[in-house]
Design an enzyme around this catalytic site. Structure first.
Site, short mmCIF file in Angstrom:
data_model
loop_
_atom_site.label_atom_id
_atom_site.label_comp_id
_atom_site.label_asym_id
_atom_site.label_seq_id
_atom_site.Cartn_x
_atom_site.Cartn_y
_atom_site.Cartn_z
N CYS A 183 2.25 11.11 -10.43
CA CYS A 183 2.66 9.89 -10.05
C CYS A 183 2.37 9.24 -8.31
CB CYS A 183 4.81 10.09 -10.20
SG CYS A 183 5.38 8.12 -10.40
N PRO A 184 1.81 8.42 -8.37
CA PRO A 184 1.95 7.05 -8.82
C PRO A 184 -0.04 6.49 -9.50
CG PRO A 184 1.75 6.79 -6.58
CD PRO A 184 2.06 8.03 -6.97
#
Lengths: 352, 77
Positions: free
Chosen positions: B15-16
């Site tokens: 993430c991200p």
């Protein structure tokens, strides 16, 4: 000895429920805060705000009913600012906040597992190890309420429960009119049923939950957690950092006293996330593609552990549990967690 | 079947990065081209289609191909 019926089971069961909600709702404040800036995506931050408002209302009602004693965290400006900012930097590197990292371990993400090790070590070392002096120094300057010496809240300790009630009700009303109602109208317009109860099993276990349900459930869970945790001798709602610090303390010192309610809560979160990701077909043991990522996540974890202990709470202890109690320290910490996360996210994800 | 012009493998990304990389990739591609994204991260598997839609692209399909694995096909506007 650990009390099974007051400490172990309640902590574990609430933790498992918490883990299931976190996993199904993808509830991660690192993503929530960062996406405001990076992706201009607001669904997770809406879940966070709803959870805070529902908790605030719930805590206020329970305080008036005499079920709980409100326990806002102290305000130590330097510690809140420095700790919050470093925590914010750390969670960006670790790719998950305290709760996000914890539930992702249950999904089989090895990078988060390594981040969690760093987090536990950072927290334990800052709490009662080599970095404890730094923490004590940063926390020296505290501002308490004048006269009563109580921990500083936004409107003063006398007014706090009343204002929690007012802000809780008003906030939920505002959220309902500006977020929930438009969503329901949109659903109606798109010809799908407003409340579709068919195929519930599939919706609960196969699809991600919406921000409104996730926020509501976390807020309600926080109320149960407050009562259960207080009964176990820890008068505070949900928390993560103390759990992992004590977890490491237990394994390194063997002291039964380290096995607190919070330890069982965080272990429960991992189990709950594991169960729900298994059912949803979302469990997979996986390592980051880029090997260096593991080291970065470990360092991020260490920074989070340090920051959380210095600021007297992570994004769960301060943001989710502390803001509903209107603690000035928790609010300042949250602001600096967000600033830390934005600062690093800007350099990592937004600059060309 | 639609012709795939380009693919992006986001498996094993944390993430991200899946979101950021697919956004950047989509910006570089030409109108009418089709991008296939491989992903193994649940949050992004839900969020990427949302982000793509808000950018005006069309989601042709989202297939769950295995445990925590998805393939998303996007047509660039």
């Amino acid at each position: 000895m650990v009390d099974i019926f007051v400490v172990l089971l309640p902590g574990l069961i609430l933790g498992i429920i918490f883990g299931i909600i976190l996993q199904r709702g993808r509830f991660c404040m690192n993503s929530a805060f960062r996406d405001i800036l990076v992706l201009k995506e607001f669904s997770l931050i809406k879940a966070v705000i709803i959870a805070i408002l529902v908790s605030m209302l719930g805590f206020a009602i329970m305080a008036f009913a005499g079920i709980i004693n409100l326990s806002p965290k102290p305000f130590a400006p330097v510690a809140n600012i420095v700790g919050g900012f470093i925590f914010g930097l750390g969670m960006t590197l670790a790719a998950g906040c305290a709760s996000g990292t914890t539930y992702r371990v249950g999904e089989g993400m090895m990078g988060s597992f390594v981040a969690l090790l760093g987090y536990s070590i950072g927290a334990f070392v800052t709490k009662s190890g080599a970095w404890a002096e730094v923490k004590t120094f940063l926390q020296t300057y505290k501002i308490s309420e004048e006269g009563t010496g109580a921990n500083l809240t936004v409107f003063g300790s006398g007014l706090t429960p009343t204002l929690m009630l007012i802000i809780g009700i008003a906030g939920i009303a505002v959220v309902f009119f500006f977020w929930i109602l438009p969503m329901l109208k949109k659903r109606k317009a798109s010809d799908s049923k407003m409340f579709d109860f068919s195929n519930m099993g599939n919706k609960i276990f196969k699809k991600g939950w919406s921000w409104s349900i996730t926020g509501l459930l976390i807020g309600i869970l926080a109320c149960f957690a407050y009562v259960s945790s207080a009964a176990a001798g820890r008068n505070y709602p949900l928390g993560i950092t103390g759990g992992w610090a004590n977890w490491l303390k237990y394994w390194t010192t063997g002291a039964d006293s380290a096995l607190t309610w919070e330890v069982f809560l965080v272990v429960g979160v991992v189990i709950g996330a594991f169960i729900s990701s298994m059912i949803a077909g979302e469990f997979k043991l996986r390592v980051p593609k880029d090997g260096k990522r593991i080291v970065i996540q470990f360092i991020g974890g260490l920074a989070m552990g340090f920051g959380a202990v210095v600021a007297m709470g992570c994004n769960i202890g301060n943001t989710l549990s502390g803001i509903p109690l209107l603690s000035v320290g928790s609010i300042v910490t949250t602001v600096f967690i967000i600033l830390g996360s934005w600062f690093l996210a800007y350099f990592l994800f937004m600059r060309k | 079947m639609v012709d795939i012009n380009d693919t992006l493998d986001c498996r094993g990304e944390v993430c991200p990065y899946p979101d950021v990389k697919s956004k950047r990739k989509a910006k570089k591609m030409g109108s009418g081209e089709v991008l296939k994204i491989f992903i193994d991260y649940p949050l992004s598997a839900e969020r990427i289609p949302e982000t793509m839609k808000s950018m005006g692209h069309e989601i042709l399909s989202i297939d769950k191909t295995g445990n925590s694995e998805w393939e998303i096909v996007v047509k660039i506007k």
